[in-house]
Write a protein that holds these residues in place. Structure first.
Motif, short mmCIF file in Angstrom:
data_model
loop_
_atom_site.label_atom_id
_atom_site.label_comp_id
_atom_site.label_asym_id
_atom_site.label_seq_id
_atom_site.Cartn_x
_atom_site.Cartn_y
_atom_site.Cartn_z
N UNK A 161 -24.96 33.67 31.97
CA UNK A 161 -24.74 33.30 33.57
C UNK A 161 -25.47 31.85 33.45
N UNK A 162 -26.43 31.48 33.01
CA UNK A 162 -26.92 30.03 32.98
C UNK A 162 -25.84 29.14 32.23
N UNK A 163 -25.28 29.50 31.26
CA UNK A 163 -24.35 28.63 30.67
C UNK A 163 -23.07 28.49 31.76
N UNK A 164 -22.75 29.79 32.26
CA UNK A 164 -21.58 29.43 33.30
C UNK A 164 -22.08 28.40 34.58
N UNK A 165 -23.18 28.45 35.01
CA UNK A 165 -23.81 27.59 35.95
C UNK A 165 -23.48 26.38 35.39
N UNK A 166 -24.00 25.86 34.10
CA UNK A 166 -24.10 24.76 33.66
C UNK A 166 -22.55 24.12 33.31
N UNK A 167 -21.76 24.88 32.77
CA UNK A 167 -20.39 24.48 32.58
C UNK A 167 -19.50 24.12 33.66
N UNK A 168 -19.71 25.05 34.58
CA UNK A 168 -19.00 24.92 35.71
C UNK A 168 -19.43 23.57 36.67
N UNK A 169 -20.82 23.46 36.49
CA UNK A 169 -21.33 22.14 37.25
C UNK A 169 -20.76 21.05 36.42
N UNK A 170 -20.56 21.06 35.24
CA UNK A 170 -19.99 19.89 34.58
C UNK A 170 -18.51 19.69 34.96
N UNK A 171 -18.07 20.75 35.09
CA UNK A 171 -16.63 20.63 35.38
C UNK A 171 -16.39 19.98 36.79
N UNK A 172 -17.21 20.51 37.84
CA UNK A 172 -17.09 19.96 39.03
C UNK A 172 -17.58 18.52 39.13
N UNK A 173 -18.39 17.85 38.28
CA UNK A 173 -18.95 16.46 38.34
C UNK A 173 -17.79 15.85 38.01
N UNK A 174 -16.68 16.14 37.35
CA UNK A 174 -15.42 15.23 37.19
C UNK A 174 -14.39 15.38 38.40
#
Length: 466
Positions: A161-174
């Motif tokens: 769950x937390x990994x999904x949050x982190x990876x999605x946030x990193x994708x959205x940052x771009x």
């Protein structure tokens, strides 16, 4: 929150996020130790209940007693105080305020697409983005315990769950600002992901959930919640959970309350966009009833309003729910909105990819002379809720990933997504820290649940099972 991002170059924002690790290392988010000054959890719950409908409060306690996860759903105020003592990065976003797993569900967009999003914003307020992630993570650990998952299985669910949050946030940052704003989790993409991740049983269950959500529309609610009485369409009584206005009060008080609710619906329309206000004006009020909702919300004043349009088979069911100050306010600061209903609506519109077209707010003076704030939305419109008690570890892990990614998208619309992504980084330090935090807080939640159970058994507070 906009001052965090406007006028700053992406490199500067990323540097700010990485610099925040010095004051709040990612590993520090594993920490949870109850404060020596931590109040009695039962006192916190009772303080909330003091402003609620007295005869409904025992139902709230009865529901919270049932199990630790049910207690957790009603204990957002307790956890808000606990989160205030945990490390924070200093980066803020608009928070849901009660981001447990059952507040993520299937919803209908105005374009009639089925999407996955956050559904509950009663406690929404700007604050540390970590608080929402921690409440979500702990909810999964607590639900996993009730399902009998092993320590390793629960840890895997929370990490995913937390990994999904982190990876999605990193994708959205771009992405650019508009691209982030238009991003949503439509059902086709979610089903494709579920098909890849789940076994045959899980795929069958997810498809059944989607079909069920599509059937939970306003017409289905209309058939379930109303009946024809003496030639007129009325809301069906189901006391004490649904009590029509005509059964609730003596004649004089009932007439005053009916006038107040009619005024609420008429005036709330001014908070809608003009074309939606025009649509609302094509309906007439047919009946009203008090409704008990949820767990944590039990006892708040909540009304369902039956409106009819072209004829008696053209319904619109609205829910007008009382909005009080967010449980986060003592720790995150006072809302920018004086009207608490407007606070809820503004937060929902900011965080959701697509909000209900009838979502609005108003303030009224009740028959007791007190001003009360309300927000209004459709009672049911293609809503599908998860059933965590039926989930296997693989199912809950996939569901947690949906929730984590959805929460990241919601935070990215208001907070500095570049700074948050840089703070989180590409490694799993934050994921591992929240896995530890979730278990520690699950322990605390069990102690608090036991405290409530003991208080009921000692006749300190009344509880009613309904």
């Amino acid at each position: 929150m906009t001052d965090q991002v406007s006028g700053s170059a992406p490199k500067e924002r990323a540097a700010r996020g990485r610099a925040a690790r010095a004051d709040a290392p990612r590993s520090s988010h594993a920490e949870y130790q109850p404060s020596a000054k931590r109040p009695d959890p039962v006192d916190v719950i009772e303080a909330q209940s003091a402003a609620r409908v007295p005869e409904l409060v025992p139902i709230r306690y009865g529901r919270m007693m049932e199990a630790p996860f049910r207690f957790y759903r009603g204990a957002a105020a307790i956890m808000a105080g606990d989160l205030a003592d945990t490390p924070r990065s200093g980066i803020t976003a608009q928070l849901c305020g009660d981001a447990h797993l059952l507040n993520f569900r299937l919803l209908a967009s105005p374009e009639r697409h089925l999407v996955f999003d956050i559904n509950d914003f009663d406690e929404t307020l700007p604050g540390p983005w970590e608080w929402d992630v921690k409440r979500l993570a702990a909810s999964l650990a607590i639900a996993g315990r009730e399902n009998g998952f092993t320590d390793a299985e629960r840890a895997s669910v929370v990490r995913a769950t937390v990994r999904s949050y982190r990876e999605r946030m990193r994708g959205l940052a771009g992405l650019g600002n508009l691209a982030v704003w238009y991003t949503q989790a439509d059902m086709d993409a979610l089903q494709a992901l579920a098909d890849r991740r789940l076994g045959a049983r899980g795929r069958k269950r997810s498809r059944r959930a989607i079909a069920k959500a599509r059937s939970h529309d306003s017409l289905q609610a209309f058939e379930k919640l109303t009946r024809v009485v003496d030639g007129r369409r009325r809301i069906t009584p189901d006391p004490p959970l649904i009590v029509p206005l005509q059964d609730l009060l003596p004649d004089t008080e009932r007439d005053s309350l009916e006038e107040l609710l009619r005024e609420l619906i008429e005036r709330y329309g001014h908070s809608l966009q003009s074309e939606r206000r025009h649509l609302l004006g094509q309906y007439r009020i047919a009946d009203m009833a008090r409704k008990v909702v949820g767990v944590g919300s039990v006892g708040t004043r909540c009304w369902i309003i039956l409106l009819l349009g072209r004829d008696d088979e053209d319904p619109l069911l609205l829910q007008a729910k009382e909005a009080d100050r967010s449980v986060l306010a003592p720790y995150a600061g006072t809302s920018a909105y004086d009207n608490q209903g407007e606070r809820v609506v503004a937060g929902q519109r900011l965080m959701q990819a697509a909000s209900d077209i009838f979502l609005g707010w108003e303030r009224v003076t009740g028959i007791d002379g007190r001003q009360r704030d309300f927000y209004v939305r459709q009672l049911r419109d293609w809503k599908g809720i998860a059933e965590p008690q039926t989930m296997l570890p693989k199912d809950m892990s996939a569901f947690g990933e949906f929730c984590g990614a959805t929460l990241a998208r919601a935070h990215a619309r208001s907070g500095d997504r570049i700074a948050i992504a840089a703070y989180l980084g590409g490694g799993d330090a934050f994921d591992r820290a929240l896995t530890v935090f979730a278990e520690r807080y699950a322990d605390q939640n069990e102690r608090d649940h036991q405290a409530l159970t003991d208080a009921v058994r000692a006749w300190r507070i009344p509880a009613q099972a309904v």
